[in-house]
Design a protein around this motif. Sequence first.
Motif, mmCIF file in Angstrom:
data_model
loop_
_atom_site.group_PDB
_atom_site.id
_atom_site.type_symbol
_atom_site.label_atom_id
_atom_site.label_comp_id
_atom_site.label_asym_id
_atom_site.label_seq_id
_atom_site.Cartn_x
_atom_site.Cartn_y
_atom_site.Cartn_z
ATOM 1 N N ARG A 72 -5.799 25.128 -18.623
ATOM 2 C CA ARG A 72 -5.422 25.227 -20.027
ATOM 3 C C ARG A 72 -4.489 26.416 -20.182
ATOM 4 N N GLY A 73 -3.298 26.144 -20.670
ATOM 5 C CA GLY A 73 -2.296 27.188 -20.733
ATOM 6 C C GLY A 73 -1.944 27.649 -19.331
ATOM 7 N N SER A 74 -1.956 28.949 -19.120
ATOM 8 C CA SER A 74 -1.637 29.492 -17.805
ATOM 9 C C SER A 74 -2.881 29.722 -16.964
ATOM 10 N N ARG A 75 -4.054 29.390 -17.500
ATOM 11 C CA ARG A 75 -5.307 29.656 -16.799
ATOM 12 C C ARG A 75 -5.819 28.413 -16.077
ATOM 13 N N VAL A 76 -6.276 28.615 -14.854
ATOM 14 C CA VAL A 76 -6.866 27.543 -14.052
ATOM 15 C C VAL A 76 -8.262 27.976 -13.626
ATOM 16 N N TYR A 77 -9.232 27.150 -13.971
ATOM 17 C CA TYR A 77 -10.629 27.412 -13.634
ATOM 18 C C TYR A 77 -11.075 26.386 -12.596
ATOM 19 N N ILE A 78 -11.697 26.863 -11.535
ATOM 20 C CA ILE A 78 -12.189 25.984 -10.470
ATOM 21 C C ILE A 78 -13.671 26.250 -10.260
ATOM 22 N N ARG A 79 -14.478 25.172 -10.292
ATOM 23 C CA ARG A 79 -15.894 25.298 -9.965
ATOM 24 C C ARG A 79 -16.137 24.558 -8.655
ATOM 25 N N ASN A 80 -16.566 25.302 -7.662
ATOM 26 C CA ASN A 80 -16.797 24.743 -6.339
ATOM 27 C C ASN A 80 -18.153 24.066 -6.266
ATOM 28 N N GLY A 81 -18.341 23.287 -5.213
ATOM 29 C CA GLY A 81 -19.573 22.533 -5.053
ATOM 30 C C GLY A 81 -20.804 23.404 -4.903
ATOM 31 N N ASP A 82 -20.630 24.613 -4.408
ATOM 32 C CA ASP A 82 -21.767 25.523 -4.258
ATOM 33 C C ASP A 82 -21.985 26.388 -5.487
ATOM 34 N N GLY A 83 -21.249 26.090 -6.583
ATOM 35 C CA GLY A 83 -21.409 26.841 -7.823
ATOM 36 C C GLY A 83 -20.475 28.023 -7.956
ATOM 37 N N ARG A 84 -19.777 28.376 -6.918
ATOM 38 C CA ARG A 84 -18.855 29.515 -6.985
ATOM 39 C C ARG A 84 -17.705 29.200 -7.935
ATOM 40 N N GLU A 85 -17.333 30.171 -8.754
ATOM 41 C CA GLU A 85 -16.295 29.993 -9.762
ATOM 42 C C GLU A 85 -15.047 30.794 -9.408
ATOM 43 N N GLU A 86 -13.901 30.220 -9.759
ATOM 44 C CA GLU A 86 -12.620 30.906 -9.573
ATOM 45 C C GLU A 86 -11.799 30.746 -10.842
ATOM 46 N N LEU A 87 -11.108 31.798 -11.203
ATOM 47 C CA LEU A 87 -10.258 31.792 -12.400
ATOM 48 C C LEU A 87 -8.943 32.475 -12.056
ATOM 49 N N PHE A 88 -7.835 31.789 -12.339
ATOM 50 C CA PHE A 88 -6.520 32.316 -11.993
ATOM 51 C C PHE A 88 -5.590 32.220 -13.191
ATOM 52 N N ASP A 89 -4.644 33.148 -13.229
ATOM 53 C CA ASP A 89 -3.544 33.077 -14.182
ATOM 54 C C ASP A 89 -2.297 32.704 -13.390
ATOM 55 N N VAL A 90 -1.899 31.436 -13.483
ATOM 56 C CA VAL A 90 -0.814 30.958 -12.624
ATOM 57 C C VAL A 90 0.561 31.418 -13.102
ATOM 58 N N GLU A 91 0.621 31.990 -14.296
ATOM 59 C CA GLU A 91 1.911 32.531 -14.749
ATOM 60 C C GLU A 91 2.216 33.845 -14.046
ATOM 61 N N SER A 92 1.231 34.713 -13.946
ATOM 62 C CA SER A 92 1.432 35.993 -13.265
ATOM 63 C C SER A 92 1.069 35.922 -11.781
ATOM 64 N N ASP A 93 0.279 34.920 -11.392
ATOM 65 C CA ASP A 93 -0.199 34.785 -10.018
ATOM 66 C C ASP A 93 -0.100 33.330 -9.573
#
Length: 636
Positions: free
Chosen positions: A593-614
């Motif tokens: 959503r917008g420049s943010r990407v949220y990923i939830r892995n199968g083991d529950g680990r979460e990742e959040l990135f700003d693809v505009e700056s990164d």
Amino acid sequence: MNNPTNTTHLAARPVLLSVPTRKAREPHPSACFVNPRCAVMVSMWFGLITGLTELALAIGLKPLFDSSPGLFRMNRHIFWTMPVVDLALFLILGVAAATTLCLKPRAAARWLLFPLCMLAALTFCLSFRKIHDLACLALACGLGYRIATWLEARAETLLRVVRRSLLPLAAVASGIIGVSLGGFVLHETSAADRLPRATAGLAGTSNVLLIVLDTVRADRMSLYGYERPTTPALGRLASRGVKFNQARSTAPWTLPSHASMMTGRWRHELSSGINQPLDDAFPTLAEFLAGHGYDTAGFVANTTYAGAETGLARGFAHYEDHDVSTSGALWTTSVGRRFLCPLLAPQDPRSDGHPNDHLRKSASRIRRDFVSWIDRRKADDRPFFAFLNMFDAHNPYLPPDEFDAPFGAETHSADDLKLFERWFILDKSTLTPSQVSLVSDAYDDCITYLDSQIEGLLGDLALRDMLDDTLVIITADHGEHFGEHGLYGHASSLYDQELRVPLLMVLPRSAQGGLTVTNSVSLRGLPATVVDVLGLRADAPFPGRSLARFWSSDEAATEIDHPVLASVDGPVHTAPNQGRSPVFSGPMKAVTRGSRVYIRNGDGREELFDVESDPGQTHNLAGLVESKTELERFRA
């Protein structure tokens, strides 16, 4: 003392020499068989038996190595190619035997039967894939000789069986071949007959051309700022179209991504998966447009996961996927695939060892087939919907030899070619940086080759005065990793290297040319967009929001990004990262959503990135305190 009388008397009597009389030779049991006409007849019988048995084995043994249903991941043409090819091979042997008998009438039957028995035994042995080719050949030679000797002693019985069963076998084979080949012809003919009148007076009379570049990631295209000029033609085309900077696939591999593009559904709504084709639960774009009078045709290079057996052909009157040339038909048989094709032509390293890829179609072939279909259309007064899948950027990343590759090495050593051939299964952690660079450069070459072919294809339409009346959509089904995040290939994660894809639309008469959309969008919206542009939105069954809102609405400038979803259930069995892929931890989901990407892995680990700056997604923001509120929204 000699008795002259007795001597004279004995001399006058006839002398009977004890010479054995020659016994009349009994006819050999095989004599009734050894003549040219019968040799051809017996070879035909062997060919029919072998072809039908190989077909039965191909279908019957599939559950042992592939749990998918029906002909999924197979070639539906085997119903006619296997019987025809096997019959042809045995007839060649029969003609050779007949010729031998004409030159040498007293040839022993066993030496005429041996090639037939050996070829039949070899076909059956090769049907069990785990047996080595040379072992199959040795076993077939031994079995062939023993069976030939046994049959020679029973030649009269063999000939009697052949005469009684040849016509029934031929009838069965002809029926299977006729239904298979006739089904394709009848399908296209009946589809054309069922077409209603084309919708008149609407923009819907415009053509639609959907080009999917298999395995092309957006950030390796100069169209999106890549430092190498990999897509100069698409860059020029963008001045006439609408470019989407943040388009994302619904899945990181071919079938579910294509299924979303055809149905407008999220991946989790569809049946398509690693072991399951797309079912008919939801209507496809091809079905809908055919119902409005469109000619529909598909031209596919990725035959494994975009062929007709996957369900993607539903709604298309004409669908070209598997190669049905002479070499293509030969490749579908076990003897042809494992012995004859390698002898007649060395295996192209582009095949990467996959049977369906050995005769993979280049983009120039897809272009040629599409233009040929355009030129022979009977209903040329109707608009068309054509879907083109181009496979050249898929591993092993080698463009055709005739293409002057601008970025990769012009020549490759035997070791280099082996690297390309085995790339998918190699443990990438053992590779040197130069090896990875070599393959990555070749990937850029493939994208450049695709760019040149798209330019030529659109030029073909322009020469036929069709381009201005055509909605052209150019996209990709997923991307590819080349070491980012320690990963290679695709279907392994939900990072942007696999999900962010190109999306370029050229509207009829180049409307809205030069527009760039920076909002995050999903390929799921393509069906809704197509029917919107064509003026057929009123009765369309496709969910999702039309991307036409970005140029047809006054609110486009203030458009709020809607969540874009992607997911993947599990890894393919031969995943290229030796178990290191995130997807091995379980099903994954990603929301953009917008420049943010949220990923939830199968083991529950979460990742959040700003693809505009990164854009490389190297800094995980999920652990930051200030991300807590944002994470809650994404979880919801």
